[in-house]
Design an enzyme around this catalytic site. Sequence first.
Site, short mmCIF file in Angstrom:
data_model
loop_
_atom_site.label_atom_id
_atom_site.label_comp_id
_atom_site.label_asym_id
_atom_site.label_seq_id
_atom_site.Cartn_x
_atom_site.Cartn_y
_atom_site.Cartn_z
N LYS A 80 0.72 -1.10 -0.55
CA LYS A 80 0.55 0.23 -0.02
C LYS A 80 1.25 1.43 -0.17
O LYS A 80 2.01 1.23 0.71
CB LYS A 80 -1.22 -0.20 1.12
CG LYS A 80 -2.14 1.58 1.22
CD LYS A 80 -3.11 0.74 2.69
CE LYS A 80 -3.67 1.63 2.23
NZ LYS A 80 -4.48 1.85 3.74
N SER A 137 -9.83 0.72 2.27
CA SER A 137 -9.11 2.00 1.80
C SER A 137 -7.44 1.36 1.24
O SER A 137 -6.72 1.15 0.55
CB SER A 137 -8.13 3.54 2.62
OG SER A 137 -7.39 2.87 3.72
N SER A 165 -10.22 -0.70 6.43
CA SER A 165 -8.91 -1.03 5.38
C SER A 165 -8.84 -2.51 4.84
O SER A 165 -7.92 -1.62 3.89
CB SER A 165 -8.06 0.07 5.58
OG SER A 165 -9.38 1.52 5.70
N1 GLN Z 1 -13.26 4.32 6.61
C1 GLN Z 1 -12.95 4.49 7.63
C2 GLN Z 1 -12.32 5.34 7.01
O1 GLN Z 1 -12.05 5.81 6.82
C3 GLN Z 1 -11.61 3.44 7.85
C4 GLN Z 1 -10.00 3.76 7.08
C5 GLN Z 1 -9.43 2.73 7.17
O2 GLN Z 1 -9.20 1.76 8.02
N2 GLN Z 1 -7.92 3.14 6.51
O3 GLN Z 1 -11.50 5.93 8.20
#
Ligand code: GLN
Length: 485
Positions: free
Chosen positions: A78, A153, A177
């Site tokens: 990532k 994400s 995510s």
């Molecule tokens: N969807 C969640 C957020 O937007 C989780 C994102 C994540 O785990 N990085 O904060």
Amino acid sequence: MSELYTNTLSEVAAKLRSGEVKAVEAVRACLDRIEATEPKVRALITVTGEEALKRAEAMDAQGPDASMPLWGVPIILKDLLTTKGVKTTCGSKILEDFVPFYDATAVTRLHEAGAVIVGKANMDEFAMGSSTENSAFFQTGNPWDVTRVPGGSSGGSGAAVAAGQCFAALGTDTGGSIRLPASFCGTVGLKPTYGRISRFGLIAYGSSLDQIGPMTRSVEDAARVLQVLAGHDPKDSTSVDVEVPDYLAALGREDLSGVTVGLPEEYWGEGLDAEVEAACRAAVARMEELGAKTVPVKLSLTDYAIATYYIIAMAEASSNLSRFDGVRFGYRDKDAEELIDMYTRSRTKGFGDEVQRRIITGTYVLSSGYYDAYYNKAAKVRRLLREDFEKAFTQCDLIAGPVCPTTAFKAGEKMDPLQMYLVDIFTISLNLAGLPGMSLPVGLGRDSGMPVGLQFMGPAFCEADMLSIAECLERSLGRMSMPEL
Ligand code: GLN
């Protein structure tokens, strides 16, 4: 003969070790696959093909090294894990040209284990989002249906693994995510206990929530990668100094007798799509056939999880992102006439809408007039949420439920931020509690034909047990197939 890219990481690692496959061949297989699938999937921000081939050639010249568990295995990161000399963007314009001068500890450990990095994956900007649509650069398609999102994400990581561009990818999970894109793309995704893997070199979003973890095509693969990543790191004071068990040795259990699985009623009721419920219930029924006992448990504060998470995550984000000021890192607006103007212009142009929304909200909940009403309150609810889990784990070994109420949705379907936040309802409590969880693909939805992930959640540092239970179920259900691309 099936193509090399369809192998699991464990299969290809064995072939590399025995010399049946050369490191260069494994890297070429992934680079070819990247070339073939990227026009449709668009999972990657950077492809490090040249460097990867060079490293693989040097490794082949030395021959396989049995002490390196991932010798020659191509892996994707990532794009918020710092890589020495390789652009690390965090999916943001503000870091569009940022080239770190050091590797994240997780990356160092992969290198030391013999892995070869072939690319850096697309993501929601600063890991804020659930669909990868918040990337400042482009949208990633779900390899099962590119008109749908891959989740977020870590959507680029999930899509890359599902498309066969690599044998494993690293993601990060602040509120789901890793588990969400794993569920949407039909891969295994593991979010370890907070502190299990060093966060050094992970560009922070919510520091008390973030955790790195593997995304793979089998449970055994996830265990192999976790084995390499887990352990104390003096460079991260929140990395925990507890023994790293032998995750691979834990695998291979015959059945699930003696295992009690808790089913939280809050996760299995209202709002859950019928096709997700059907696939998850069938998987739980299979666990019962394998000898597991199921009991109802309560996670009664689930309704408060979204509000609590978004207050804490945004508060931490507003503080973490203050370092991007146009001075030390990344983008600087050149037209500004004085310092404050330069900060404002650089941050206004460098950050996307969702990131700005969160910085503003996070600053608000931390401001002296509202700190008690929001941040402090959320911190207290967080403690209670953790107690909810502790109570549940006196009744069961593991909790099972869906990862998300739906399968992958269409790109552009959830443009309202609140609607997007609701996608995280089943994943964020676990981060607030700091506990480990994973997504295991259990089939395709009968209506959408898209992958469905079953989520496991467990007590702190139960990764070995969780993986062994998941692997037993995976063996019984059969591994998820790969999408036609
Ligand atoms: N969807 C969640 C957020 O937007 C989780 C994102 C994540 O785990 N990085 O904060």
